[in-house]
Design a protein around this motif. Structure first.
Motif, PDB file in Angstrom:
ATOM      1  N   THR A 173      -3.777  -1.363   6.345  1.00 38.26           N
ATOM      2  CA  THR A 173      -2.924  -2.550   6.264  1.00 38.26           C
ATOM      3  C   THR A 173      -3.730  -3.819   6.545  1.00 38.26           C
ATOM      4  O   THR A 173      -3.453  -4.879   5.974  1.00 38.26           O
ATOM      5  N   SER A 229       2.230  -3.110   9.558  1.00 39.96           N
ATOM      6  CA  SER A 229       2.796  -3.449   8.244  1.00 39.96           C
ATOM      7  C   SER A 229       3.996  -4.366   8.406  1.00 39.96           C
ATOM      8  O   SER A 229       4.166  -5.321   7.638  1.00 39.96           O
ATOM      9  N   ILE A 266       0.833  -1.200   0.000  1.00 43.44           N
ATOM     10  CA  ILE A 266       0.000   0.000   0.000  1.00 43.44           C
ATOM     11  C   ILE A 266       0.867   1.247   0.000  1.00 43.44           C
ATOM     12  O   ILE A 266       2.055   1.202   0.299  1.00 43.44           O
ATOM     13  N   ASP A 287       5.441   4.028  14.071  1.00 38.97           N
ATOM     14  CA  ASP A 287       4.039   4.403  14.250  1.00 38.97           C
ATOM     15  C   ASP A 287       3.169   3.139  14.151  1.00 38.97           C
ATOM     16  O   ASP A 287       3.682   2.045  13.912  1.00 38.97           O
ATOM     17  N   HIS A 292       8.332   6.213   7.202  1.00 38.17           N
ATOM     18  CA  HIS A 292       8.871   4.851   7.197  1.00 38.17           C
ATOM     19  C   HIS A 292      10.260   4.802   6.565  1.00 38.17           C
ATOM     20  O   HIS A 292      11.125   4.064   7.007  1.00 38.17           O
ATOM     21  N   ALA A 298       8.018  -0.324   5.625  1.00 34.39           N
ATOM     22  CA  ALA A 298       7.543  -0.925   6.872  1.00 34.39           C
ATOM     23  C   ALA A 298       7.323  -2.428   6.691  1.00 34.39           C
ATOM     24  O   ALA A 298       7.752  -3.237   7.519  1.00 34.39           O
ATOM     25  N   ILE A 330       1.005   2.301  11.948  1.00 37.20           N
ATOM     26  CA  ILE A 330       0.923   1.745  10.597  1.00 37.20           C
ATOM     27  C   ILE A 330       2.140   0.858  10.331  1.00 37.20           C
ATOM     28  O   ILE A 330       2.030  -0.248   9.797  1.00 37.20           O
ATOM     29  N   ALA A 331       3.301   1.355  10.727  1.00 35.34           N
ATOM     30  CA  ALA A 331       4.516   0.569  10.522  1.00 35.34           C
ATOM     31  C   ALA A 331       4.470  -0.699  11.368  1.00 35.34           C
ATOM     32  O   ALA A 331       4.953  -1.755  10.942  1.00 35.34           O
TER      33      ALA A 331
END
Ligand code: SF4
Lengths: 341, 627
Positions: B311, B284, A73, B278, A109, A79, B280-281
């Protein structure tokens, strides 16, 4: 993995059966060709190779490689790759990204993958435009750029991806461009051989929405006077007959000079292994955009333990110290008591 | 139960007294037990000179003042030494860390600092520099240093008042009145109290004792376990049972961070913990690890779940295992980080763009968190899907006595899935290839081939996949098929989970009313149901651990009762699902004040429902007689 001889492969082995769907004439084709030709040379294994991308034109790349791959995405490829490379230090993980993907939506990231020195090879296709969404300005577009979303010119000040990566103290930072297969291949080879996070910025022409963005420096005629090749242990020189060179001035900035004026001994001798990234950073500031003389090549390459290996080391150390995990013992590790014994 | 303990000069009685008063105003039952030093002039700083005040507050009737405090406020080492023996494992200790210098330790008779050895290990210790924070806080009042220090009892009081959500005004009013003649002291105490309160809020210190315990425990070996520890241990167990390494990708957030803290201790189990940049990381990276063949896990609370949404959608598309643990707290937005709520249910079930179903589970008790983690991993691995586990702040921090299971009795997760090792498709031209979306006809799970496996190279991605071959497909018919297949796969899990069991002494459908609940309300609902039954009421209780898909028998269960009551710490989310799914007119009992249900809430609601039923019955009988 078993320690068997490197496999013999050809470009064909590395190409997937998917039809490549970039616009005809797009710079992405030459990058794909360079990578597909390089992989057999490296003796890499397809099954141990993973390409992870985000979203954007460049991020279609994994579909065209006959390896493992994830088209993930927008912005999150570093990440995902961090998780994969940390869980599987045995793999070679590539991240394919663009200027919007890596520097806008995924900027966070990228920085953290670089500072942690995750073992990934990041290839950043910089075309200074949003291609897939049809032509909005990107975080590397020059100020004042007129696009669909900036009819009166963009107000944003652009990023310099190499400066950014050096600021994050990336252990390997390089730049190349899509018009010179040989330079691109050599730069990618160096990135591949680097253990830890490697960032390669590739100036890539988007002939549909930002045609000629790099022509002033990458066209055959302009290259000699506009590209400053960085070569290890050599004085930084360029221009027809090497008439120009780079010196460090008293303020720590890099400056372009006529070699005739200062003498060759005054020139900066390039050392990509300098522990302090300041000189590399100064070099990255030489050009304010791809219209003045611009350094290409490896800006920085230093050795630093990669993240996944260090995580692995901690697991091994913990098992050596405490013995392998014993679930029954863990469940009884708190205060316990027995009822009705 | 809270015990304030300090030197007799520390004002502990006053702190306890004020806390009692504000609790009474708050409407809690309480009983108190002051404990002055036996020797009036015992030397300061010694164990003999410790003064304590204990208060038992409860949301239900109190029968005894209780012997074991859940929270000990220890103003110095002597107070800790004197009261430590009374604490049960899992209790919280608030230490005035400023008072733990060598001299004070020596006076209290400690040979070494108890904070450095194992003696405090069974407790949750919060070290708070109360003296220095108080002195700093009261500076504006102009109080002299020597006197300023005296206000630290009010600091402690403020802190505990925050932890227990006591109202602030009664104490402040009391301070204003009590010290009306001495403005400086009045201001100092007010400032210290507020500083203590604010410290609790900023440091997000909280304690929520899990209050409902069975009266007599069955045979077995027990330990005290909190929901967060149980989740962490459950994940370690899942990795062992599946013979996979666990990879936790996460970002610190209240009240979920303790899962990260606990898991990061267990590297010798091959557990990798990754504190990402964060939320999201975090998720992911966990998904990336799953792609590599690890058991990918992420932990969070509401605001983090929002961020992970995209994600999780990718994980649905990639069809890879992923365990997402959401320790729910009060929302929306930052909401009430230290308060409990069950309001993320609909988000967990539906909160993604597109048709994106995934399994949702919820533990019922702190101990059940262990088993739910294993169950979540089982489903994720077997069906190659992200699974959301909904714990909450109440379970996370509440501890209960937990019978330690025999590890041999735990399910063998490695038997539930396997990695692809060879091509699975022969093309018309005879070539053997690997099709990443060629499903298992039984589970509809796609094969899981990990990088490093020769011959199975394939590309995944968020773009729609062609059924079977898995290449990018924009074909409308294929998209419809894939949407339906993904939905069928998740719906089919209903066949593979335990039917919901119904606690009804008269057998299924025997009672008049079914209480259908989920998650941390378990203890309060059980207690409420039992109380009603002991007074002759006929009520059944079913508690859901699987919220999507529902257990296969749930429709039959809810249709077996004339009336269904759904208590939830939200505005009626399970009720909405049950109504939509089964067309039953379920009634709601809802609260969202950041606190868990009390037995009495449930009991009264059941009685009201039973009364309404009785009324209906009488009405219909009367009409019949009319004819
Ligand atoms: S839009 Fe630009 S970058 Fe994208 S494929 Fe076409 S030419 Fe290449």
């Amino acid at each position: 993995m078993t320690d068997v001889a490197s496999p013999t492969t050809t470009r064909k082995d590395w190409a997937s059966d998917q039809e490549v769907r970039w616009c005809p004439g797009c710079g992405d084709y030459s990058i794909l060709t360079a990578v597909q030709l390089l992989m057999p040379e490296l003796g890499a294994r397809r099954e141990d190779t993973v390409f992870i991308s985000g979203i954007g034109c460049s991020s279609r790349f994994p579909y065209y490689m006959n390896t493992y791959g994830v088209h993930s995405i927008h912005g999150r490829a570093p990440a995902l790759a961090t998780g994969l490379a940390t869980a599987r230090p045995d793999l070679h993980v590539w991240v394919i990204t663009g200027d919007g993907d890596a520097l806008s939506i995924g900027g966070n990231h990228l920085l953290h993958a670089l500072r942690r020195n995750v073992n990934i090879t990041i290839v950043l296709f910089n075309n200074q435009i949003y291609g897939l969404t049809k032509g909005q300005y990107s975080p590397t577009s020059e100020t004042g750029k007129v696009t669909k979303s900036t009819p009166f010119g963009s107000l944003d000040f652009p990023y310099n991806p190499v400066s950014l990566a050096l600021g994050a103290e990336a252990s390997f930072v390089a730049r190349t461009h899509d018009m010179d297969r040989k330079h691109m291949t050599e730069t990618l080879r160096r990135a591949y051989e680097h253990r830890g996070a490697a960032l390669v910025e590739i100036y890539q022409n988007c002939n549909v929405f930002n045609d000629g963005a790099f022509e002033a420096i990458t066209s055959k005629d302009n290259r000699p006077s506009m590209l400053i090749p960085l070569e290890q242990a050599k004085p930084v020189r360029f221009g027809p007959d090497g008439a120009k060179g780079v010196v460090m001035d008293r303020n720590g900035s890099a400056a372009i000079v006529d070699v005739a004026d200062v003498g060759e001994e005054a020139l900066l001798v390039h050392d990509e292994g300098r522990p302090d990234p300041s000189t590399a950073f100064a070099l990255s500031r030489l050009a304010s955009g791809p219209h003045t003389p611009t350094p290409i090549g490896v800006f920085r390459s230093v050795e630093r333990a990669d993240y996944g290996s260090q995580v692995q080391d901690q697991l091994v150390a913990a098992a050596a110290r405490k013995g392998p995990g014993d679930l029954a013992a863990l469940l009884k590790s708190g205060t316990t008591w027995t009822v009705g014994a | 139960m809270i015990r304030f303990a300090g030197d007799s000069g520390d004002g502990m009685q006053l702190a306890g007294d004020r806390f009692t008063a504000s609790s009474a105003i708050f409407g809690n039952d309480l009983s108190t037990l002051p404990d002055y030093p036996a020797e009036i002039r015992a030397p300061a700083g010694t164990v003999a000179g410790v003064s304590a005040f204990q208060i038992h507050i409860s949301d239900h009737d109190i029968f005894t003042p209780g012997d074991h405090p859940n929270v000990l406020v220890a103003m110095n080492p002597a107070a800790l030494k004197a009261h430590l023996p009374d604490l049960e494992a899992g209790a919280a200790i608030l230490l005035n860390s400023d008072a733990f210098d060598d001299r004070a330790l020596q006076k209290a008779g400690y040979a070494s600092d108890p904070r450095a050895d194992d003696s405090l290990k069974p407790f949750k210790v919060y070290e708070v520099p109360m003296t220095s924070l108080t002195m700093e806080a009261v500076k504006p009042s102009g109080t002299k240093a020597r006197d300023a220090e005296r206000s630290k009892n009010f600091f402690a009081l403020g802190l505990v008042s925050w932890m227990y959500s006591r109202p602030v005004e009664p104490t402040l009013e009391w301070v204003a009145k009590r010290f009306a003649g001495n403005e400086m002291v009045q201001e100092a105490n007010t400032l210290a109290f507020k500083a203590g309160w604010n410290f609790g809020e900023t440091a997000e210190i909280f304690e929520s004792a899990y209050q409902v315990k069975p009266a007599s425990l069955p045979r077995g070996t027990y330990t005290n376990i909190s929901g967060n520890t149980a989740l962490a241990w459950g994940l370690v167990a899942a990795g062992q049972l599946a013979k996979l390494s666990v990879f936790l990708g996460t970002y610190p957030i209240t009240p979920a961070s303790d899962i990260l803290h606990e898991l990061s201790k267990h590297k010798n189990f091959g557990v990798r913990t990754f504190q990402a940049e964060d939320e999201i990381a975090g998720v992911s990276a966990a998904l990336g690890a799953s792609y590599g063949g690890a058991l990918g896990v992420t932990t969070t609370s509401g605001p983090g779940l929002d961020l992970k949404t995209e994600t999780i959608g990718l994980a649905i598309s990639l069809e890879l295992p992923l365990v997402v643990i959401d320790v729910q707290r009060g929302g929306p937005s930052t909401g009430l980080p230290t308060k409990t709520e069950q309001a993320d249910l609909l988000q967990a079930v539906f909160g993604r763009h597109g048709e994106a179903p995934l399994p949702v589970l919820a533990p019922s008790t702190p101990g059940d968190c262990f088993y739910i983690a294993i169950e979540a991993a089982r489903i994720a691995l077997k069906y190659r899907t992200p699974v959301i586990v909904l714990s909450d702040g109440y379970l996370a921090n509440g501890a209960e006595p937990w019978p330690i299971p025999d590890t041999a009795s735990l399910p063998d997760l490695s038997a539930e899935f396997g990695f692809a090792t060879e091509p699975n498709k022969t093309l018309p031209d005879g070539r053997q290839v690997f099709w990443p979306y060629l499903r298992d006809p039984e589970t509809l799970a796609r094969p899981w081939a990990t990088p490093g496996t020769p011959g199975l190279m394939h590309r995944l991605g968020g773009l729609e996949k062609a059924d079977g071959a898995g290449s990018v497909s924009y074909d409308p018919g294929n998209h419809e098929l894939m949407v339906r297949l993904r939905a069928q796969k998740v719906a089919g899990i209903a066949k593979d989970v335990a039917p919901v069991s119904v606690d009804d002494p008269d057998g299924l459908g025997g009672a008049d009313l079914l209480v259908l609940a989920w998650g941390s309300t378990y203890g309060a609902v059980q207690a409420g149901v039992k109380a009603v039954r002991s007074a002759g009421g006929r009520v059944a209780h079913a508690h859901l651990r699987h919220l999507n898909p529902f257990p296969a028998n749930l429709g039959e269960v809810v249709r077996s009762y004339r009336r269904v009551l759904v208590p939830e710490v939200n505005l009626g989310q399970l009720r909405k699902l049950v109504r939509a799914e089964f067309l039953v007119d379920a009634q709601g009992l809802n609260k969202v004040n950041g606190l868990p249900f009390r037995r009495i809430d449930i009991q009264l609601a059941i009685l009201a429902e039973l009364e309404a039923l009785a009324g209906q019955q009488n009405g219909s009988t009367a009409r019949k007689e009319d004819k």
